[in-house]
Scaffold this motif. Structure first.
Motif, short mmCIF file in Angstrom:
data_model
loop_
_atom_site.label_atom_id
_atom_site.label_comp_id
_atom_site.label_asym_id
_atom_site.label_seq_id
_atom_site.Cartn_x
_atom_site.Cartn_y
_atom_site.Cartn_z
N TYR A 88 -6.32 -51.46 -8.82
CA TYR A 88 -6.18 -50.03 -9.09
C TYR A 88 -7.42 -49.27 -8.58
O TYR A 88 -7.32 -48.20 -7.98
CB TYR A 88 -6.01 -49.77 -10.58
N ALA A 89 -8.59 -49.82 -8.85
CA ALA A 89 -9.84 -49.16 -8.46
C ALA A 89 -9.92 -49.02 -6.94
O ALA A 89 -10.34 -47.97 -6.43
CB ALA A 89 -11.03 -49.94 -8.99
N ALA A 90 -9.51 -50.05 -6.22
CA ALA A 90 -9.56 -50.00 -4.76
C ALA A 90 -8.57 -48.97 -4.21
O ALA A 90 -8.89 -48.24 -3.27
CB ALA A 90 -9.26 -51.37 -4.17
N LEU A 91 -7.39 -48.89 -4.80
CA LEU A 91 -6.43 -47.87 -4.37
C LEU A 91 -6.97 -46.48 -4.62
O LEU A 91 -6.79 -45.57 -3.81
CB LEU A 91 -5.10 -48.06 -5.13
N ASP A 92 -7.64 -46.32 -5.74
CA ASP A 92 -8.21 -45.02 -6.08
C ASP A 92 -9.33 -44.63 -5.13
O ASP A 92 -9.43 -43.48 -4.68
CB ASP A 92 -8.73 -45.05 -7.52
N GLU A 93 -10.16 -45.59 -4.76
CA GLU A 93 -11.33 -45.30 -3.93
C GLU A 93 -11.00 -45.22 -2.44
O GLU A 93 -11.57 -44.40 -1.72
CB GLU A 93 -12.40 -46.36 -4.17
N ALA A 94 -10.07 -46.07 -1.99
CA ALA A 94 -9.85 -46.19 -0.53
C ALA A 94 -8.44 -45.90 -0.08
O ALA A 94 -8.18 -45.88 1.14
CB ALA A 94 -10.24 -47.61 -0.09
N GLY A 95 -7.51 -45.67 -1.01
CA GLY A 95 -6.11 -45.48 -0.64
C GLY A 95 -5.89 -44.23 0.20
O GLY A 95 -6.76 -43.36 0.25
N PRO A 96 -4.74 -44.10 0.87
CA PRO A 96 -3.60 -45.03 0.86
C PRO A 96 -3.91 -46.32 1.65
O PRO A 96 -4.60 -46.28 2.65
CB PRO A 96 -2.48 -44.24 1.53
N LEU A 97 -3.34 -47.43 1.16
CA LEU A 97 -3.59 -48.72 1.77
C LEU A 97 -2.29 -49.50 1.92
O LEU A 97 -1.38 -49.38 1.08
CB LEU A 97 -4.55 -49.55 0.90
N THR A 98 -2.22 -50.33 2.96
CA THR A 98 -1.14 -51.31 3.05
C THR A 98 -1.49 -52.49 2.17
O THR A 98 -2.63 -52.62 1.68
CB THR A 98 -0.97 -51.80 4.49
N SER A 99 -0.56 -53.39 1.98
CA SER A 99 -0.85 -54.58 1.17
C SER A 99 -1.93 -55.43 1.84
O SER A 99 -2.77 -56.02 1.14
CB SER A 99 0.42 -55.40 0.96
#
Length: 358
Positions: A44-55
């Motif tokens: 969740y933290a990575a999506l919040d900091e760097a998203g949008p992201l692929t898997s």
């Protein structure tokens, strides 16, 4: 009733609604474990900091296996915990999703709650047996993650609302700003105890809990936050803790857990200063059962069934107030314990804050 007669009496629309509810609950049961994984692995933290992201990108960001992350993301998107863009095959968090899932200081941060309820389920065999015998199951008998989940679930709310709740009490904030004595009874890992020590540096603060392992963690938390010089922690029950002339005694979401809430009220009364205040924070509840048949009420009644009520029944008297006791029942036991004044001082969607005076 025979199965044939029962089938004839079934309302198809209501049947489908119940089946749909069951499917939602089944998904939520599995989802709880996945939410914990998302929190602990930093997804969740990575999506919040760097998203949008692929898997692939999320797996690289978090040093995890892409095939697991891909399936996890799809489950999260199906539950509307993350947002999926089919045109780019990327996942992201909306500001609201981030506030609930990635912001550890948010008053509605939920991964701690998932940790709590998932850990509570581990004691199901003991609770099942207690249903047969009527005996209690003590708070100290639960899995260690229950205590950590409780701290992470309730701690942010205390950080956001606690000072407002104290401001709602008659003259208490001013007393504590000038010094004063505070006893936080049932303190657990000490989140509210430490928050009060930080907010009122001239006050004397004592945290009390009968669970020795929790007190050890509370002492560590106090050292880490730099307040160990002005907050002490004591292993004791709510009917036996030491001290006198407290200007404020607090109990956060634990009074309904007490085996003898009347006896506890009586002891609090003895330890308060003549014009002292007892602040009791309890889960939000109406006095009528039917008004509590809500999503929050279901959560509170369910946790009460596996933790709060069994803990009360494990102690002397075994009053068993339950987590949805409401204002009137709480008033009754507080007044019976020797207090003369009781009022609702503040409330949120999930909490009732009561003020009791001698």
């Amino acid at each position: 009733m025979s199965s044939e007669t029962q089938a004839d009496s079934i309302n198809e629309e209501r049947l489908n609604e119940l089946v749909e509810t069951s499917l939602v609950d089944l998904g939520a049961t599995v989802h709880a474990a996945l939410a914990i994984i998302g929190d602990e692995l930093g997804l969740y933290a990575a999506l919040d900091e760097a998203g949008p992201l692929t898997s692939v990108e999320l797996a690289e960001q978090t040093d995890t296996a892409e095939r697991y992350v891909r399936e996890w993301l799809r489950s999260q998107a199906a539950g509307e915990y993350v947002t999926y863009d089919p045109d780019t095959d990327r996942y992201d968090l909306t500001p609201e999703q981030a506030y609930v899932l990635a912001d550890k200081d948010s008053p509605v941060f939920m991964p701690g709650a998932f940790q709590l309820v998932s850990s509570l389920a581990k004691i199901e065999p003991d609770i099942r047996e207690a249903f047969r015998t009527g005996e209690g199951v003590g708070w100290h008998e639960h899995d260690e993650d229950v205590f950590h989940g409780t701290e992470r679930f309730f701690g942010p709310a205390y950080g956001n609302f606690l000072l407002d709740w104290i401001e709602a009490l008659d003259g208490v904030a001013e007393t504590l700003e000038a010094g004063g004595r505070i006893a936080d009874v049932g303190c657990g890992h000490g989140a509210p105890t430490i928050r009060m020590a930080e907010a009122y540096p001239d006050a004397t603060v004592v945290g009390v809990d009968y669970h020795e392992a929790s007190i050890e963690v509370a002492r560590e938390r106090a050292e880490t936050t730099g307040v160990a010089d002005r907050v002490d922690f004591e292993v004791a029950t709510a009917r036996e803790y030491d001290g006198a002339d407290y200007d404020l005694v607090t109990m956060f979401n634990c009074y309904h857990d007490m085996g003898d809430p009347v006896g506890v009220a009586s002891h609090v009364r003895e330890t308060l200063a003549g014009d002292g205040t007892w602040m009791i924070v309890e889960p939000y509840a109406d006095d009528r059962v039917e008004a509590n048949l809500t999503p929050f009420g279901r959560l509170a009644y369910s946790i009460s069934t596996v933790a709060c009520t069994p803990n009360s029944l494990s102690q002397e008297v075994g009053y068993g107030m339950g987590a949805q006791a409401g204002e009137e029942q709480t008033r009754e036991v507080v007044i019976e314990g020797g207090f003369t004044r009781f009022r609702l001082a503040a409330e949120t969607k999930t909490s009732l804050v009561f003020e009791a005076k001698p």
